[in-house]
Scaffold this active site. Sequence first.
Site, PDB file in Angstrom:
ATOM      1  N   GLU A  60       0.703  -1.155   0.048  1.00 14.91           N
ATOM      2  CA  GLU A  60      -0.237   0.132  -0.561  1.00 14.91           C
ATOM      3  C   GLU A  60       1.109   1.218   0.058  1.00 14.91           C
ATOM      4  O   GLU A  60       2.362   0.738   0.859  1.00 14.91           O
ATOM      5  CB  GLU A  60      -0.523  -0.374   0.450  1.00 14.91           C
ATOM      6  CG  GLU A  60      -2.694  -1.482   0.741  1.00 14.91           C
ATOM      7  CD  GLU A  60      -2.832  -0.903   2.640  1.00 14.91           C
ATOM      8  OE1 GLU A  60      -3.895  -1.308   2.323  1.00 14.91           O
ATOM      9  OE2 GLU A  60      -2.870  -0.517   3.262  1.00 14.91           O
ATOM     10  N   CYS A  91       6.660  -7.071   7.196  1.00 16.39           N
ATOM     11  CA  CYS A  91       7.598  -6.121   8.355  1.00 16.39           C
ATOM     12  C   CYS A  91       7.419  -8.063   8.831  1.00 16.39           C
ATOM     13  O   CYS A  91       7.118  -7.956   9.513  1.00 16.39           O
ATOM     14  CB  CYS A  91       6.611  -4.873   8.936  1.00 16.39           C
ATOM     15  SG  CYS A  91       8.266  -4.172   9.780  1.00 16.39           S
ATOM     16  N   CYS A 103       6.255  -4.362  15.996  1.00 16.91           N
ATOM     17  CA  CYS A 103       5.256  -3.585  16.468  1.00 16.91           C
ATOM     18  C   CYS A 103       4.494  -3.726  17.074  1.00 16.91           C
ATOM     19  O   CYS A 103       3.387  -3.851  16.057  1.00 16.91           O
ATOM     20  CB  CYS A 103       6.096  -2.740  16.064  1.00 16.91           C
ATOM     21  SG  CYS A 103       7.964  -2.122  15.905  1.00 16.91           S
ATOM     22  N   GLU A 128      10.241  -1.920   7.194  1.00 16.71           N
ATOM     23  CA  GLU A 128      11.822  -1.214   8.094  1.00 16.71           C
ATOM     24  C   GLU A 128      12.552  -0.952   6.816  1.00 16.71           C
ATOM     25  O   GLU A 128      13.288  -1.385   6.251  1.00 16.71           O
ATOM     26  CB  GLU A 128      12.558  -2.112   9.106  1.00 16.71           C
ATOM     27  CG  GLU A 128      13.429  -1.609   9.553  1.00 16.71           C
ATOM     28  CD  GLU A 128      13.226  -0.235   9.851  1.00 16.71           C
ATOM     29  OE1 GLU A 128      14.375   0.659   9.026  1.00 16.71           O
ATOM     30  OE2 GLU A 128      12.826  -0.017  11.044  1.00 16.71           O
ATOM     31  N   SER A 181      12.214   6.735   7.865  1.00 15.86           N
ATOM     32  CA  SER A 181      11.715   6.544   9.604  1.00 15.86           C
ATOM     33  C   SER A 181      12.524   4.639   9.638  1.00 15.86           C
ATOM     34  O   SER A 181      12.494   4.278   9.007  1.00 15.86           O
ATOM     35  CB  SER A 181       9.778   6.283   9.902  1.00 15.86           C
ATOM     36  OG  SER A 181       9.649   6.258  10.505  1.00 15.86           O
ATOM     37  N   SER A 228      10.700   6.127  15.211  1.00 17.67           N
ATOM     38  CA  SER A 228      10.177   5.611  15.724  1.00 17.67           C
ATOM     39  C   SER A 228       9.741   4.855  17.696  1.00 17.67           C
ATOM     40  O   SER A 228      10.437   3.914  17.633  1.00 17.67           O
ATOM     41  CB  SER A 228       9.202   4.303  15.129  1.00 17.67           C
ATOM     42  OG  SER A 228       8.961   4.485  13.974  1.00 17.67           O
ATOM     43  N   ASN A 230      -4.169   5.032  16.020  1.00 14.84           N
ATOM     44  CA  ASN A 230      -4.719   4.661  14.891  1.00 14.84           C
ATOM     45  C   ASN A 230      -6.067   3.611  15.310  1.00 14.84           C
ATOM     46  O   ASN A 230      -5.314   2.646  15.011  1.00 14.84           O
ATOM     47  CB  ASN A 230      -4.463   5.057  13.566  1.00 14.84           C
ATOM     48  CG  ASN A 230      -3.940   6.592  13.164  1.00 14.84           C
ATOM     49  OD1 ASN A 230      -5.106   7.255  13.315  1.00 14.84           O
ATOM     50  ND2 ASN A 230      -2.522   6.882  12.832  1.00 14.84           N
ATOM     51  N   CYS A 256      -2.022   6.022  10.326  1.00 13.91           N
ATOM     52  CA  CYS A 256      -0.070   5.508  10.094  1.00 13.91           C
ATOM     53  C   CYS A 256      -0.279   4.011  11.310  1.00 13.91           C
ATOM     54  O   CYS A 256      -1.584   4.172  11.907  1.00 13.91           O
ATOM     55  CB  CYS A 256       0.586   6.519  11.245  1.00 13.91           C
ATOM     56  SG  CYS A 256       2.034   6.248  11.914  1.00 13.91           S
TER      57      CYS A 256
END
Length: 394
Positions: free
Chosen positions: A115, A135, A139, A195, A226, A248, A325, A368
């Site tokens: 995306e 990923c 997290c 990442e 990031s 992050s 979110n 996010c």
Amino acid sequence: MPANAPITQDVHTIPRKLPDGPVNLVGLTRAAMRDALIAEGTPEKQAKMRVGQIWQWIYQWGVRDFDLMTNLSKAYRAQLKEKFVVEVPEVVTRQVSEDGTRKYLVRIAGGHEVEVVYIPDEGRGTLCVSSQVGCTLTCSFCHTGTQKLVRNLTAAEIIGQVMVARDDLGEWPEIGAPKDETRLLSNIVLMGMGEPLYNFENVRDAMKIAMDPEGIQLSRRRITLSTSGVVPEIARTAVEIGCQLAVSFHATTDDVRDTLVPINKRWNIEVLLEALRAYPKVSNSERITFEYVMLHGVNDSDEDARRLVKLIDGIPAKINLIPFNEWPGAPYKRSSNNRIRAFADIIYKAGYASPIRTPRGEDIMAACGQLKSATERARKSRKQIAAETGLAGA
């Protein structure tokens, strides 16, 4: 763990090779494109000039049909058509939020999907780009982290996201028209799926293309990478890319960060901050952005705010506060607006900018921490979805 600890192979997913066939010129560095042209018959003395011509057609004008590259001879265009292609990811779906945010689901080699999000704002437009399918970081507050890592994206697939967004925005300049400095897509943030520093070479090559003065022409100050804290690659980013850096961060103690951002177990807060202190000097960046997601009762106390200020003392920084979110099955709740404002006020009074990010694209799951490929979501059975959303038995 020391900052120079090697990144082991278990976090590198080798991109699947395309079948034998024409070479895709998108994503190649200038040197690699030159070598590819020479290998397929371009005279060595002409190769640098040909790279410059083709590069401009692809990245400045957005042209992907060799027949339209009219400053090349017809014979040479025919030669290129036989050996090469100019291909970008396929846009599968395009959603537009009530606030103007656009989310693209794009398909890449192997049928995988990622995306991409375009966020319009006053005077700027930011494209949030993915670097991996899935990923590996897990997290706990991030929806993407619930999708297993499949593979790294190639440089072509990364810069291709920028190109398809420019297609949709009508952003390619008209050939021969006067230069127009107004841009709908003015900034890139590597904050999508994955990442970036676990896919360093491909990210670097793609961003070098984005920054090239004869191509897409984005300043390095308009590109932000990031990372969750892949410490060994932070210094390398400063030297080889030189873009803006965001981290992050999300917690002020190792105990909490170990849960929220498990990579902290490998490179803890102390080691991460040591690397971050050196970054602005090496990259000539003005400051580092610390991203901090606000989670109710987890990391949002006044004590957390004061501790954060002490931790980053001496680092030129901005603290970007992100209201959580929520997504189906998320184990956390968003901090209240009053709590977020109180947290921000403590940081601001300590001398740091502490903007509260306005959630964008929530209605299309583009905000996010919400990104996850549609095919991955679709694999869930109705029973799983019902369990996640609390609708079981309803």
